[in-house]
Design a protein around this motif. Structure first.
Motif, PDB file in Angstrom:
ATOM      1  N   VAL B   5      -6.538  17.109  -8.310  1.00 22.83           N
ATOM      2  CA  VAL B   5      -5.779  15.976  -8.828  1.00 22.83           C
ATOM      3  C   VAL B   5      -6.512  14.664  -8.571  1.00 22.83           C
ATOM      4  N   LYS B  36      -3.837  19.811  -6.187  1.00 22.38           N
ATOM      5  CA  LYS B  36      -2.442  19.631  -6.584  1.00 22.38           C
ATOM      6  C   LYS B  36      -1.516  20.128  -5.469  1.00 22.38           C
ATOM      7  N   LEU B  71      -6.120  13.097 -11.991  1.00 22.05           N
ATOM      8  CA  LEU B  71      -5.610  13.998 -13.026  1.00 22.05           C
ATOM      9  C   LEU B  71      -6.638  14.168 -14.141  1.00 22.05           C
ATOM     10  N   LYS B  78      -4.627   4.363 -18.210  1.00 22.34           N
ATOM     11  CA  LYS B  78      -3.187   4.119 -18.272  1.00 22.34           C
ATOM     12  C   LYS B  78      -2.375   5.417 -18.277  1.00 22.34           C
ATOM     13  N   LEU B  81      -2.188   6.473 -14.742  1.00 22.41           N
ATOM     14  CA  LEU B  81      -1.336   5.572 -13.960  1.00 22.41           C
ATOM     15  C   LEU B  81       0.147   5.814 -14.235  1.00 22.41           C
ATOM     16  N   ALA B  82       0.459   6.290 -15.427  1.00 19.52           N
ATOM     17  CA  ALA B  82       1.853   6.578 -15.758  1.00 19.52           C
ATOM     18  C   ALA B  82       2.429   7.652 -14.846  1.00 19.52           C
ATOM     19  N   GLN B  83       1.552   8.453 -14.244  1.00 16.89           N
ATOM     20  CA  GLN B  83       2.034   9.531 -13.381  1.00 16.89           C
ATOM     21  C   GLN B  83       1.731   9.273 -11.916  1.00 16.89           C
ATOM     22  N   TYR B  86       2.411   4.076  -6.356  1.00 20.91           N
ATOM     23  CA  TYR B  86       1.533   3.372  -5.411  1.00 20.91           C
ATOM     24  C   TYR B  86       2.353   2.435  -4.531  1.00 20.91           C
ATOM     25  N   ALA B 106      10.192  -2.415 -12.018  1.00 15.09           N
ATOM     26  CA  ALA B 106       9.150  -1.393 -11.865  1.00 15.09           C
ATOM     27  C   ALA B 106       9.331  -0.290 -12.914  1.00 15.09           C
ATOM     28  N   PHE B 110       6.938   1.034 -16.478  1.00 10.26           N
ATOM     29  CA  PHE B 110       6.576   2.388 -16.876  1.00 10.26           C
ATOM     30  C   PHE B 110       7.158   2.753 -18.245  1.00 10.26           C
ATOM     31  N   LEU B 112      10.382   3.184 -18.873  1.00 11.31           N
ATOM     32  CA  LEU B 112      11.555   4.045 -18.775  1.00 11.31           C
ATOM     33  C   LEU B 112      12.742   3.405 -19.502  1.00 11.31           C
ATOM     34  N   GLN B 153      10.071   1.855  -5.096  1.00 17.08           N
ATOM     35  CA  GLN B 153       9.451   1.528  -6.382  1.00 17.08           C
ATOM     36  C   GLN B 153       8.287   2.471  -6.704  1.00 17.08           C
ATOM     37  N   ASN B 157       9.049   6.469 -11.197  1.00 16.43           N
ATOM     38  CA  ASN B 157       8.624   7.230 -12.388  1.00 16.43           C
ATOM     39  C   ASN B 157       8.463   8.725 -12.098  1.00 16.43           C
ATOM     40  N   ALA B 160       3.536  12.323 -10.249  1.00 15.63           N
ATOM     41  CA  ALA B 160       2.901  13.582  -9.870  1.00 15.63           C
ATOM     42  C   ALA B 160       1.968  13.369  -8.678  1.00 15.63           C
TER      43      ALA B 160
END
Ligand SMILES: Nc1ncnc2c1ncn2[C@@H]1O[C@H](COP(=O)(O)OP(=O)(O)O)[C@@H](O)[C@H]1O
Ligand SMILES: [Mg+2]
Lengths: 274, 279
Positions: B5, B36, B71, B78, B81-83, B86, B106, B110, B112, B153, B157, B160
């Motif tokens: 990962v 992973k 990943l 991007k 970063l969606a997964q 931090y 936050a 993403f 959401l 925060q 999302n 992973a």
């Protein structure tokens, strides 16, 4: 592994950052002090206006509009120049750019949020001015009030156009400069834009071809806010400035704003957050 | 190797110190890979390069040399970063927002939906025990509360992979226990976890593997279960101190050697000739 966010929304981060910038500025108490100050200036204008002979409601309106333009500019300059710096200082920039957000989304969001805030302020101050002007013009009839609203709205749209530019300028500088320098740069350019053609005359006066050359370059590179102010004068006295002039100025300023935002986005995109 | 990962290859960072106009190497040739579901702890003294490593992996800083992949995507991508979740070091957020508004912000970053943001924020506020302070502006938060909100925060999302920089700092023992519980929960769900710490007991308890970093160099990586099982070290702290000491004396020896041969102009050669002389 599932990929729940395959189609990354382009709008959502911009909206989030805009809303946040708006909230931040609106929740800052300094703004209310500024607006209070604007109200005082207007009331002072009324007092002075009633002392002058043949008291002219236009003078009052002029003072009020100038105060709105000034306060709006101050809000734009101070909030705008702090935009990026503050995010760096409190390290919130890491929160943003560790998420799927691009530099341009950040810049655009900030800009929209600030412009929205300036808009709300300008409208609020404008409404206050409209009420006072109507009250003082002696007739409380609805028609008169709407006339005032209409006139003030025309004036304020031009003021707002100018503020859109000032906000973009402040945003642009904030992406690479400290707040103090950004404020100085922004104010200097704003002021130079207001000098307009006087810059050319100043150049002639110096009798120095080099200085004259520089000043004329500055004149041709900056939006002509003096021209904008002249147009506002026309409107105030009921004459129409001419559609071409207006269209030209509006297009020019908006193109300028776009260019500043693109540059700001490029700078932000290349930035490292060490 | 489909299950890797986080992967860094010769990841290095140089900064130009503005004062001395000199290049400073703050990270040298970091090679790491985290599988992973694994929990990896990067430990090292202050200024070792832990935070720098994470920033490079997330694309907040750009590598001078080498690369990082998350990943399977390059640092800063991007889609990766969606997964990612931090938690920055010493988080300090927007004082004008309430905790709940901040979580919503936050979530919006993403992309959401509003329903999801609302539910998720509520859930996370419970998880980090901030229910009473959730609608208070952050200017009134203590350091520990900010840290808890930072953790929340980072999970908005359902990432992973998470990168937590000193997650236990600023927390009281109860807070640290809570964070450990959260970490165990994430582990169970198969989240890949990378975190920086200098609090060794916490690392010992939650990590599968640790890496020790000093002066920008990764000195050693080891499975936590092997450290005390081998018998040569009492515990992780013992291991850590020993490894750091060894690297310090080695680097001192290296500089001494360098100092000794400086007059002879070429620094690398004598060492090499020594090796050549061996066989
Ligand atoms: N922006 C910067 N400018 C100059 N030096 C920096 C900067 N960021 C980090 N450093 C230096 O890089 C080294 C590693 O820092 P960091 O990664 O924050 O260490 P850690 O997180 O392990 O405490 C330190 O010596 C620090 O002083
Ligand atoms: Mg650190």
């Amino acid at each position: 592994m599932t990929a729940p966010h395959n189609d990354l929304s382009v709008i959502a981060p911009v909206a989030a950052i805009a809303l946040n910038a708006f909230r931040e500025t609106v929740r800052d108490r300094i703004i209310y002090a500024l607006i209070f100050f604007a109200a005082i200036v207007t009331v002072l204008g009324i007092v002075l206006g009633s002392l002058s002979v043949g008291q002219d409601i236009r003078i009052l309106k002029d003072i009020g509009l100038a105060a709105i333009s000034f306060i709006g500019g101050i809000i734009a300059v101070f909030a705008g120049t702090n935009l990026v710096y503050k995010e760096l200082e409190r390290r919130t920039i890491y929160i943003i750019f560790s998420k799927p957000v691009s530099g341009w989304q950040f810049v655009l969001g900030k800009y929209i949020g600030l412009c929205l805030c300036v808009f709300v302020m300008v409208v609020a101050m404008g409404a206050f001015l409209a009420i006072i002007v109507t009250a003082l013009s002696g007739s409380f009839a609805g028609a008169s009030f709407f006339d005032q609203i209409k006139e003030i709205t025309q004036e304020l749209s031009l003021i707002y156009l100018e503020l859109l530019f000032v906000t973009a300028l402040a945003t642009f500088f904030s992406t690479f400069s400290t707040p103090v320098l950004s404020v100085l740069f922004t104010l200097a350019i704003w002021l130079a834009g207001h000098l307009g053609e006087s810059l050319l005359e100043l150049g002639k006066l110096t009798q120095n071809p080099f200085v004259a050359q520089i000043l004329s370059i500055i004149f041709y590179c900056l939006p002509d806010f003096a021209g904008l102010t002249r147009i506002r004068g026309h409107l105030l006295y009921g004459t129409h400035p001419g559609t071409e002039v207006l269209t030209y100025l509006v297009t020019y300023v908006l193109a300028y704003v776009l260019m500043l935002l693109v540059l700001a986005a490029i700078v932000t995109e290349r930035k490292e957050f060490a | 190797m489909a299950d890797v990962v986080i992967q860094t290859t010769n990841l290095s960072k140089e900064l130009t110190s503005s004062l001395l106009r000199r290049k400073v190497r703050i990270l040298s040739g970091l090679n790491l890979s985290v599988a992973k579901g694994e929990t990896f702890g990067l430990i090292g003294p202050n200024g070792a390069g832990k935070t720098t490593s994470i920033k490079l992996m997330l694309g907040l800083m750009r590598a001078t040399e080498g690369k990082a992949e998350i990943l399977g995507m390059p640092a800063g991508d991007k889609r990766a970063l969606a997964q990612v979740g931090y938690l920055p070091e010493n988080p300090y957020f927007y004082s004008h927002l309430t905790g709940r508004e901040f979580l919503d912000f936050a979530g919006q970053l993403f992309g959401l939906g509003s329903r999801e943001r609302k539910d998720r924020s509520k859930e996370l506020i419970e998880t980090v025990s901030l229910a009473e302070a959730a609608d208070m502006q952050m200017r009134k938060y203590s350091k520990g509360m900010l840290q808890r909100l930072g953790i929340a925060q980072s999970l908005i999302n359902r990432p992973a992979v998470i990168f937590w920089d000193e997650p236990m700092s600023g927390l009281d023992p109860i807070g640290r226990r809570d964070i450990r519980q959260i970490l165990f929960g994430l582990k169970e769900k198969g989240t890949t976890i990378f975190f920086n710490s200098h609090l060794l007991p916490d690392v010992n308890e939650v990590c599968d593997r640790v890496g020790v970093i000093n002066k920008g160099r990764l000195i050693v990586q080891e499975e936590v279960k092997n450290i005390s099982a081998g018998g040569s070290y009492k515990d992780l702290e013992d291991f850590f101190l020993e490894v750091i000491n060894k690297s310090e004396s080695e680097s001192n020896a290296r500089t001494d050697q360098m100092a000794a041969i400086t007059p002879e102009k070429e620094a690398a050669k004598p060492v090499k000739s020594e090796e050549e002389a061996k066989p």
